[in-house]
Design a protein around this motif. Structure first.
Motif, PDB file in Angstrom:
ATOM      1  N   GLU A   6      41.226  -2.042  47.445  1.00 41.72           N
ATOM      2  CA  GLU A   6      42.567  -2.495  47.092  1.00 41.72           C
ATOM      3  C   GLU A   6      43.492  -2.282  48.280  1.00 41.72           C
ATOM      4  OE1 GLU A   6      45.917  -1.734  43.623  1.00 41.72           O
ATOM      5  OE2 GLU A   6      43.893  -0.930  43.364  1.00 41.72           O
ATOM      6  N   SER A   7      44.318  -3.282  48.558  1.00 36.44           N
ATOM      7  CA  SER A   7      45.361  -3.153  49.570  1.00 36.44           C
ATOM      8  C   SER A   7      46.692  -3.468  48.896  1.00 36.44           C
ATOM      9  CB  SER A   7      45.088  -4.094  50.751  1.00 36.44           C
ATOM     10  OG  SER A   7      45.231  -5.448  50.356  1.00 36.44           O
ATOM     11  N   GLU A   8      47.733  -3.591  49.674  1.00 39.71           N
ATOM     12  CA  GLU A   8      49.062  -3.794  49.098  1.00 39.71           C
ATOM     13  C   GLU A   8      49.136  -5.036  48.207  1.00 39.71           C
ATOM     14  OE1 GLU A   8      53.597  -4.729  50.570  1.00 39.71           O
ATOM     15  OE2 GLU A   8      52.268  -3.648  51.927  1.00 39.71           O
ATOM     16  N   ARG A   9      48.657  -6.170  48.716  1.00 42.74           N
ATOM     17  CA  ARG A   9      48.772  -7.432  47.965  1.00 42.74           C
ATOM     18  C   ARG A   9      47.451  -7.994  47.475  1.00 42.74           C
ATOM     19  NH1 ARG A   9      51.374 -11.467  51.857  1.00 42.74           N
ATOM     20  NH2 ARG A   9      49.913 -10.460  53.258  1.00 42.74           N
ATOM     21  N   LEU A  10      46.346  -7.334  47.832  1.00 47.75           N
ATOM     22  CA  LEU A  10      45.035  -7.926  47.587  1.00 47.75           C
ATOM     23  C   LEU A  10      44.082  -6.983  46.883  1.00 47.75           C
ATOM     24  CD1 LEU A  10      44.523  -9.409  51.170  1.00 47.75           C
ATOM     25  CD2 LEU A  10      45.344 -10.642  49.146  1.00 47.75           C
ATOM     26  N   LEU A  11      43.135  -7.587  46.154  1.00 44.41           N
ATOM     27  CA  LEU A  11      41.957  -6.900  45.651  1.00 44.41           C
ATOM     28  C   LEU A  11      40.765  -7.560  46.319  1.00 44.41           C
ATOM     29  CD1 LEU A  11      42.703  -6.713  41.827  1.00 44.41           C
ATOM     30  CD2 LEU A  11      42.708  -4.821  43.456  1.00 44.41           C
ATOM     31  N   LEU A  12      39.897  -6.768  46.899  1.00 37.44           N
ATOM     32  CA  LEU A  12      38.672  -7.269  47.511  1.00 37.44           C
ATOM     33  C   LEU A  12      37.536  -6.730  46.669  1.00 37.44           C
ATOM     34  CD1 LEU A  12      40.904  -6.724  49.823  1.00 37.44           C
ATOM     35  CD2 LEU A  12      39.021  -7.069  51.361  1.00 37.44           C
ATOM     36  N   GLY A  13      36.758  -7.642  46.071  1.00 38.26           N
ATOM     37  CA  GLY A  13      35.721  -7.192  45.167  1.00 38.26           C
ATOM     38  C   GLY A  13      34.423  -7.945  45.328  1.00 38.26           C
ATOM     39  N   LEU A  14      33.349  -7.278  44.934  1.00 36.55           N
ATOM     40  CA  LEU A  14      32.032  -7.891  44.946  1.00 36.55           C
ATOM     41  C   LEU A  14      32.084  -9.143  44.065  1.00 36.55           C
ATOM     42  CD1 LEU A  14      29.133  -7.368  45.982  1.00 36.55           C
ATOM     43  CD2 LEU A  14      28.707  -6.184  43.832  1.00 36.55           C
ATOM     44  N   PRO A  15      31.598 -10.284  44.567  1.00 42.08           N
ATOM     45  CA  PRO A  15      31.676 -11.523  43.770  1.00 42.08           C
ATOM     46  C   PRO A  15      30.693 -11.503  42.602  1.00 42.08           C
ATOM     47  CG  PRO A  15      30.419 -11.898  45.765  1.00 42.08           C
ATOM     48  CD  PRO A  15      30.952 -10.497  45.855  1.00 42.08           C
ATOM     49  N   HIS A  16      31.043 -12.221  41.557  1.00 40.91           N
ATOM     50  CA  HIS A  16      30.226 -12.376  40.359  1.00 40.91           C
ATOM     51  C   HIS A  16      29.951 -13.859  40.146  1.00 40.91           C
ATOM     52  CE1 HIS A  16      30.765  -8.176  39.139  1.00 40.91           C
ATOM     53  NE2 HIS A  16      31.977  -8.308  39.658  1.00 40.91           N
ATOM     54  N   ALA A  17      28.964 -14.173  39.318  1.00 42.48           N
ATOM     55  CA  ALA A  17      28.606 -15.573  39.047  1.00 42.48           C
ATOM     56  C   ALA A  17      29.814 -16.379  38.584  1.00 42.48           C
ATOM     57  CB  ALA A  17      27.481 -15.634  38.020  1.00 42.48           C
ATOM     58  N   MET A  18      30.699 -15.776  37.820  1.00 43.30           N
ATOM     59  CA  MET A  18      31.877 -16.499  37.331  1.00 43.30           C
ATOM     60  C   MET A  18      32.835 -16.899  38.468  1.00 43.30           C
ATOM     61  SD  MET A  18      33.965 -13.459  35.510  1.00 43.30           S
ATOM     62  CE  MET A  18      34.551 -12.059  36.428  1.00 43.30           C
ATOM     63  N   ASP A  19      32.635 -16.358  39.663  1.00 41.66           N
ATOM     64  CA  ASP A  19      33.480 -16.706  40.811  1.00 41.66           C
ATOM     65  C   ASP A  19      32.993 -17.949  41.555  1.00 41.66           C
ATOM     66  OD1 ASP A  19      35.271 -14.487  40.561  1.00 41.66           O
ATOM     67  OD2 ASP A  19      33.692 -13.200  41.394  1.00 41.66           O
ATOM     68  N   ALA A  20      31.862 -18.509  41.168  1.00 40.65           N
ATOM     69  CA  ALA A  20      31.288 -19.641  41.900  1.00 40.65           C
ATOM     70  C   ALA A  20      32.258 -20.815  41.988  1.00 40.65           C
ATOM     71  CB  ALA A  20      29.974 -20.079  41.263  1.00 40.65           C
ATOM     72  N   SER A  21      32.874 -21.186  40.896  1.00 39.23           N
ATOM     73  CA  SER A  21      33.788 -22.340  40.929  1.00 39.23           C
ATOM     74  C   SER A  21      35.019 -22.039  41.780  1.00 39.23           C
ATOM     75  CB  SER A  21      34.200 -22.747  39.514  1.00 39.23           C
ATOM     76  OG  SER A  21      34.870 -21.681  38.864  1.00 39.23           O
ATOM     77  N   ARG A  22      35.442 -20.797  41.828  1.00 39.95           N
ATOM     78  CA  ARG A  22      36.579 -20.410  42.674  1.00 39.95           C
ATOM     79  C   ARG A  22      36.219 -20.605  44.148  1.00 39.95           C
ATOM     80  NH1 ARG A  22      38.229 -14.606  40.269  1.00 39.95           N
ATOM     81  NH2 ARG A  22      40.217 -14.959  41.290  1.00 39.95           N
TER      82      ARG A  22
END
Length: 185
Positions: A6-22
């Motif tokens: 986590e940073s000030e404006r962002l979340l950086l996270g391990l991708p999941h299958a539901m993120d494919a369309s994003r």
């Protein structure tokens, strides 16, 4: 090994299958120009990349993260640190940002957060990044994260471009002692 930063404006996270369309929506011709991500990116290709990223994370050879703007929950890009396959003391940084999110400082913030969090995650001595000589915004991102110019290299194969190489690290593991390149701004 944590899968979220986590940073000030962002979340950086391990991708999941539901993120494919994003991811499919974010990859444009300009993303394809600067990265190894193909354009057009299909849902099938995105799912395969996510599965590979998650597998590499489990094997502790990569820290692949989807970048999400906290305020909106919108995916804005991708950042990854990976251990070199030959010299496992060396890590490589790769990243890209969706066109609609360029110029907002998101990538600078994401890379800085990753560099600060990387010690102890991947057991490496230094983190390098390769930048196309025409990609000046990317050079600025790396310098803001405390990386310094470390020479040039070529990819080989069909690409004979001479890339700029940037590095952070001292020759000790990144989590041992002080860094010689100064603090991350």
């Amino acid at each position: 090994m944590s899968d979220t930063i986590e940073s000030e404006r962002l979340l950086l996270g391990l991708p999941h299958a539901m993120d494919a369309s994003r991811l499919v929506a974010l990859v444009t011709p300009s993303v394809g120009r600067w990265t190894s991500w193909p354009f057009p990116l299909t849902e099938h290709d995105a799912l395969a990349r996510i599965a590979d990223a998650r597998d590499a994370f489990e094997r502790r050879t990569q820290l692949p993260l989807l970048i999400v703007e906290k305020a909106t929950g919108t995916a804005v890009g991708w950042v990854r640190a990976r251990r070199d396959a030959v010299d496992t003391r060396l890590g490589w940084l790769g990243y890209w940002m969706g066109d609609a999110f360029l110029g907002r400082g998101f990538m600078r913030e994401a890379v800085q957060a990753l560099v600060l969090r990387l010690p102890g995650v991947l057991d490496i001595l230094s983190l390098d990044a390769m930048v196309h000589p025409d990609n000046l915004p990317s050079t600025r991102v790396l310098m803001a994260a405390g990386m310094t110019y470390a020479g040039t290299l070529t990819k080989g194969g069909d690409d004979d471009t001479v890339y700029r190489r940037y590095r952070v690290g001292t020759g000790k593991r990144l989590d041992e002692g002080e860094r010689s390149d100064g603090p991350v701004a």
